[in-house]
Motif scaffolding. Structure first.
Motif, PDB file in Angstrom:
ATOM      1  N   ILE A   1       2.043   9.344  -3.157  1.00  0.00           N
ATOM      2  CA  ILE A   1       1.356   9.792  -4.285  1.00  0.00           C
ATOM      3  C   ILE A   1       0.058  10.233  -4.253  1.00  0.00           C
ATOM      4  O   ILE A   1      -0.872   9.541  -3.442  1.00  0.00           O
ATOM      5  N   ASP A   2      -0.561  11.008  -5.024  1.00  0.00           N
ATOM      6  CA  ASP A   2      -2.000  11.575  -4.907  1.00  0.00           C
ATOM      7  C   ASP A   2      -3.057  10.721  -5.728  1.00  0.00           C
ATOM      8  O   ASP A   2      -2.762  10.516  -6.900  1.00  0.00           O
ATOM      9  N   ALA A   3      -3.810   9.783  -5.207  1.00  0.00           N
ATOM     10  CA  ALA A   3      -4.620   8.927  -5.802  1.00  0.00           C
ATOM     11  C   ALA A   3      -5.619   9.484  -6.940  1.00  0.00           C
ATOM     12  O   ALA A   3      -5.700   8.988  -8.010  1.00  0.00           O
ATOM     13  N   CYS A   4      -5.861  10.551  -6.318  1.00  0.00           N
ATOM     14  CA  CYS A   4      -6.920  11.335  -7.536  1.00  0.00           C
ATOM     15  C   CYS A   4      -6.431  11.913  -8.944  1.00  0.00           C
ATOM     16  O   CYS A   4      -6.715  11.804  -9.790  1.00  0.00           O
ATOM     17  N   THR A   5      -4.870  12.100  -8.542  1.00  0.00           N
ATOM     18  CA  THR A   5      -4.109  12.643  -9.874  1.00  0.00           C
ATOM     19  C   THR A   5      -3.715  11.299 -10.710  1.00  0.00           C
ATOM     20  O   THR A   5      -3.969  11.339 -11.897  1.00  0.00           O
ATOM     21  N   VAL A   6      -3.615  10.083 -10.033  1.00  0.00           N
ATOM     22  CA  VAL A   6      -3.321   8.780 -10.902  1.00  0.00           C
ATOM     23  C   VAL A   6      -4.693   8.517 -11.491  1.00  0.00           C
ATOM     24  O   VAL A   6      -4.789   8.188 -12.600  1.00  0.00           O
ATOM     25  N   ALA A   7      -5.809   8.494 -10.654  1.00  0.00           N
ATOM     26  CA  ALA A   7      -7.017   8.206 -11.413  1.00  0.00           C
ATOM     27  C   ALA A   7      -7.487   9.055 -12.620  1.00  0.00           C
ATOM     28  O   ALA A   7      -7.864   8.523 -13.472  1.00  0.00           O
ATOM     29  N   LEU A   8      -7.435  10.398 -12.476  1.00  0.00           N
ATOM     30  CA  LEU A   8      -7.726  11.142 -13.369  1.00  0.00           C
ATOM     31  C   LEU A   8      -6.700  11.081 -14.782  1.00  0.00           C
ATOM     32  O   LEU A   8      -7.333  10.835 -15.834  1.00  0.00           O
ATOM     33  N   SER A   9      -5.626  10.683 -14.516  1.00  0.00           N
ATOM     34  CA  SER A   9      -4.617  10.339 -15.630  1.00  0.00           C
ATOM     35  C   SER A   9      -5.025   9.140 -16.344  1.00  0.00           C
ATOM     36  O   SER A   9      -4.883   8.882 -17.513  1.00  0.00           O
TER      37      SER A   9
END
Length: 365
Positions: A103-111
């Motif tokens: 999983i892309d951590a940057c994607t989760v943080a932005l969401s």
């Protein structure tokens, strides 16, 4: 998230510090700590894209995230709330990372930053007033829960496969729609030493199989063959496995065909919120040996009958796959690769597959 139900139970005992132990602050703390965790992971990798970094900086400035973060240390005076909050954050992050290795951590943080419940200036202006200090530059996030599991490596998969005798399927009753009792069919793994793993998610447990057995002894039992029947040890003695066919490996030249997705999520309903965060990982397998992997994260909230949703999706990876024994090998076009333990009913591989114990359900798209 069920453990958060008791977060506010001791609130009256700390009436002298209602700002910190209030529902508004606890919800904000959960959101900020979850964001911080994945933001740290993101910065340890490729980091945020310039446009995303600007959005996050704007969110932090507008919503007093730095001030909320500064007040987190005050929770040390309230060990019960602090411990339960730490456990809640660990539960969220572990659930996502355990199921979604890539999983892309940057994607989760932005969401997380986009969620309506993360807009503190709008939903809790009184909270920002209570933590108001001279504006500060957001500090570099370094906090990482100490009990976060490590990513399961392909080497550990190879070691586990060497211990497996075969896999099969068991059944148990479960409550269905409308209160009817339905039959749940689920996989079990038989090991060469006579052990049986009854919850295949244990295959991806951080620390390995022995650590999982110590932590979850009720998800392990023993197996034997007696009178030509495969039996599992139960509380009342040995019982025959309802499906006697087991598979030491998948058929030669075995192919998958279809779109499979695994979904995991959590939310803040237990502490009075209305937000949810979800992460997903999917694979699109073709019978010609091609595969496309994707993953993403999103959030949603409802208020006054209005639903708001945000989502971010990482770029797909394309490559080729092959199945050997119980192992799924994938080599991507960018040179990366992965190796997973694959369990599925070879007679019906179009319904559900398990990769390192995580279930992926076949979908139309």
């Amino acid at each position: 998230m069920t453990l958060l139900v008791s977060l506010l139970a001791a609130q009256s005992a700390y009436a002298q510090d209602t700002n910190i132990t209030s529902k508004a602050f606890m919800r904000a703390a959960l959101t900020v700590m979850t964001f911080d965790y994945f933001a740290t992971k993101c910065k340890q990798g490729s980091g945020f894209a310039a446009t995303d970094a600007a959005k996050i900086e704007s969110w932090q400035t507008a919503n007093g995230v730095a001030q909320i973060r500064d007040r987190l240390s005050d929770l040390n005076r309230h060990p019960t709330q602090k411990q339960q909050l730490d456990q809640a954050v660990a539960e969220i992050t572990q659930k996502i990372e355990r199921q979604y290795v890539n999983i892309d951590a940057c994607t989760v943080a932005l969401s997380v930053s986009k969620l309506p419940d993360a807009q503190f200036a709008t939903i809790s202006p009184q909270l920002l007033a209570s933590v108001s200090n001279p504006p500060k530059t957001p500090k570099k996030v370094e906090r990482t829960p100490s009990n976060t599991p490590a990513i399961v490596s392909s080497q550990s998969d190879a070691k586990t496969v060497a211990q497996i005798d075969s896999f099969g399927f068991n059944s148990r009753p479960k409550m269905g729609i409308g209160g009817f009792i339905a039959l749940d069919i689920y996989p079990v793994v038989l090991f060469r030493n006579g052990d049986v793993l009854t919850n295949v998610e244990g295959l991806s447990f951080s620390g390995g199989l022995e650590a999982h057995k110590r932590a979850n002894p009720d998800e392990w039992t023993r197996w034997r063959r007696q009178g030509g029947k495969l039996q599992l040890a139960q509380k009342d003695g040995w019982e025959a496995l309802p499906f006697q066919t087991t598979y030491p490996k998948l058929p030669n030249n075995f192919k998958l065909d279809g779109f499979f997705r695994s979904l995991s999520g959590t939310g803040t309903v237990a502490i009075g919120g209305n937000q949810s965060v979800a992460a997903w990982e999917d694979y699109r397998f073709s019978a010609d040996g091609r595969v496309v992997r994707g993953n993403g994260a999103g959030g949603s909230a409802e208020s006054g009958g209005t639903a708001i949703a945000t989502s971010s999706t990482a770029p797909n990876q394309r490559g080729r796959y092959r199945v050997e024994g119980l192992t799924l090998y994938i080599t991507y076009d960018d040179g990366s690769s992965e190796r997973r333990i694959l369990i599925t009913d070879p007679k019906d591989p179009k319904s559900i597959i398990w990769l390192d114990g995580v279930s992926y359900v076949r979908r139309k798209q």
